[in-house]
Each structure stands twice: as structure tokens, then as C-alpha cells.
Design a protein around this motif. Structure first.
Motif, PDB file in Angstrom:
ATOM      1  N   ASN A 158       0.822  -1.209   0.000  1.00 15.37           N
ATOM      2  CA  ASN A 158       0.000   0.000   0.000  1.00 15.37           C
ATOM      3  C   ASN A 158       0.856   1.259   0.000  1.00 15.37           C
ATOM      4  OD1 ASN A 158      -2.672  -0.961  -0.118  1.00 15.37           O
ATOM      5  ND2 ASN A 158      -2.595  -1.527   2.032  1.00 15.37           N
ATOM      6  N   GLU A 159       1.943   1.241   0.776  1.00 15.13           N
ATOM      7  CA  GLU A 159       2.851   2.390   0.801  1.00 15.13           C
ATOM      8  C   GLU A 159       3.507   2.594  -0.562  1.00 15.13           C
ATOM      9  OE1 GLU A 159       5.527   1.439   3.972  1.00 15.13           O
ATOM     10  OE2 GLU A 159       4.088   2.000   5.534  1.00 15.13           O
ATOM     11  N   ARG A 160       3.910   1.495  -1.211  1.00 15.58           N
ATOM     12  CA  ARG A 160       4.554   1.609  -2.529  1.00 15.58           C
ATOM     13  C   ARG A 160       3.575   2.116  -3.584  1.00 15.58           C
ATOM     14  NH1 ARG A 160       7.664   2.047   0.401  1.00 15.58           N
ATOM     15  NH2 ARG A 160       9.453   0.798   0.910  1.00 15.58           N
ATOM     16  N   LEU A 161       2.356   1.624  -3.561  1.00 19.33           N
ATOM     17  CA  LEU A 161       1.346   2.104  -4.512  1.00 19.33           C
ATOM     18  C   LEU A 161       1.122   3.599  -4.344  1.00 19.33           C
ATOM     19  CD1 LEU A 161      -1.242  -0.812  -4.284  1.00 19.33           C
ATOM     20  CD2 LEU A 161       0.130  -0.216  -6.287  1.00 19.33           C
ATOM     21  N   GLN A 162       1.045   4.034  -3.108  1.00 21.84           N
ATOM     22  CA  GLN A 162       0.804   5.447  -2.838  1.00 21.84           C
ATOM     23  C   GLN A 162       2.011   6.303  -3.216  1.00 21.84           C
ATOM     24  OE1 GLN A 162      -0.026   6.346   1.267  1.00 21.84           O
ATOM     25  NE2 GLN A 162      -1.100   8.221   0.737  1.00 21.84           N
ATOM     26  N   SER A 163       3.197   5.887  -2.817  1.00 18.68           N
ATOM     27  CA  SER A 163       4.397   6.693  -3.095  1.00 18.68           C
ATOM     28  C   SER A 163       4.740   6.741  -4.582  1.00 18.68           C
ATOM     29  CB  SER A 163       5.592   6.164  -2.300  1.00 18.68           C
ATOM     30  OG  SER A 163       6.013   4.902  -2.779  1.00 18.68           O
TER      31      SER A 163
ATOM     32  N   ASN B 291       2.406   6.655  -6.943  1.00 18.66           N
ATOM     33  CA  ASN B 291       1.205   7.165  -7.614  1.00 18.66           C
ATOM     34  C   ASN B 291       0.595   6.144  -8.572  1.00 18.66           C
ATOM     35  OD1 ASN B 291       1.284   9.711  -6.333  1.00 18.66           O
ATOM     36  ND2 ASN B 291       2.877  10.366  -7.765  1.00 18.66           N
TER      37      ASN B 291
ATOM     38  N   ASP C 247      -2.489   4.040  -9.320  1.00 19.86           N
ATOM     39  CA  ASP C 247      -3.914   3.857  -9.050  1.00 19.86           C
ATOM     40  C   ASP C 247      -4.409   2.706  -9.910  1.00 19.86           C
ATOM     41  OD1 ASP C 247      -4.238   6.017  -7.246  1.00 19.86           O
ATOM     42  OD2 ASP C 247      -4.227   7.409  -8.945  1.00 19.86           O
TER      43      ASP C 247
END
Length: 130
Positions: free
Chosen positions: A58-63, A65, A67
Motif C-alpha cells: 500500500n505504501e509503494r502504490l501510494q508513493s 502514484n 492507481d
């Protein structure tokens, strides 16, 4: 001699009980409940073929970007099922130029990488390209 060992040394059961009681007092709740809840949730997700994302993923997806669309999530789930059918434990699943490392046994995405990064994958025993 038997009497001495009983008075000086605790049994494994006694030590385990003391350790669990100490953890319960320190945390305010027993660790076994938390572990049991986690195991129960994981088993429920596995039985329902639900794909989970680790905190790291989840952190990697967010950092990065990243989606994911509903279609991409469906492809990722399908790729994970295919890896499971082939007996793969740790798989690289490629979906639309996004690489996912998936713990197949637990149906858990471990990490995700997109196009802009070096792609070196270790500790996998299979790959699925969707």
C-alpha cells in the motif's frame, strides 16, 4: 533430587503462562487474540479468493502514484489464481506494465513497481504475465 528440580525450576507450561500474562498486562490485551484475529481474517480472504495488499505494498502504490482500476485488480486476482493453480509460492504478476510480487499462498500483494524503476526480482518461483 526430584524434589530439588521441582522447587528451583519452572516447567515450560508455567513459563509460557507467565510470559502470556506479562504480555497481557503490558499491552492491555492478549497477543493470542490479535494473532487469532489476523489468522481468521487471512483464512477468510483466502477462502473467498480476496486479494490483500500488505502495508508495504500500500505504501509503494501510494508513493509511486499507482492507481489500480477495477479491470487491473481483476487481472491481478486472476493472475494470482493462475499462479496458485500452478503451485507457485511467490510470484511476479505483470499487469499493464505494473509488476506485483504476490505471496500466492496468502493471496497477499507484497510490493508493486511501475515502469520508471529498475526491475530486479529475487525470491520468486514463478511469473504470470496478464
Amino acid at each position: 533430587m526430584n524434589h530439588i528440580s521441582q522447587t528451583k525450576y519452572s516447567t515450560i507450561e508455567q513459563m509460557t503462562g507467565q510470559l502470556l500474562n506479562k504480555r497481557t498486562v503490558q499491552t492491555g490485551q492478549a497477543d493470542t487474540n490479535n494473532s487469532f484475529q489476523r489468522i481468521l481474517e487471512n483464512q477468510y480472504a483466502i477462502q473467498n479468493n480476496a486479494l490483500k495488499f500488505s502495508k508495504h505494498a500500500n505504501e509503494r502504490l501510494q508513493s509511486r502514484n499507482i492507481d489500480l482500476s477495477e479491470e487491473q485488480l481483476n487481472k491481478l486476482s486472476a493472475g494470482t489464481r493462475k499462479a496458485q493453480e500452478k503451485g507457485i509460492s511467490e510470484s511476479l504478476v505483470m499487469v499493464d506494465n505494473i509488476a506485483f510480487i504476490v505471496n500466492v499462498k496468502n493471496s497477499t500483494v507484497i510490493t508493486a513497481l511501475d515502469e520508471g524503476e529498475d526491475k530486479i526480482f529475487t525470491n520468486i518461483d514463478g511469473a504470470v504475465i496478464m
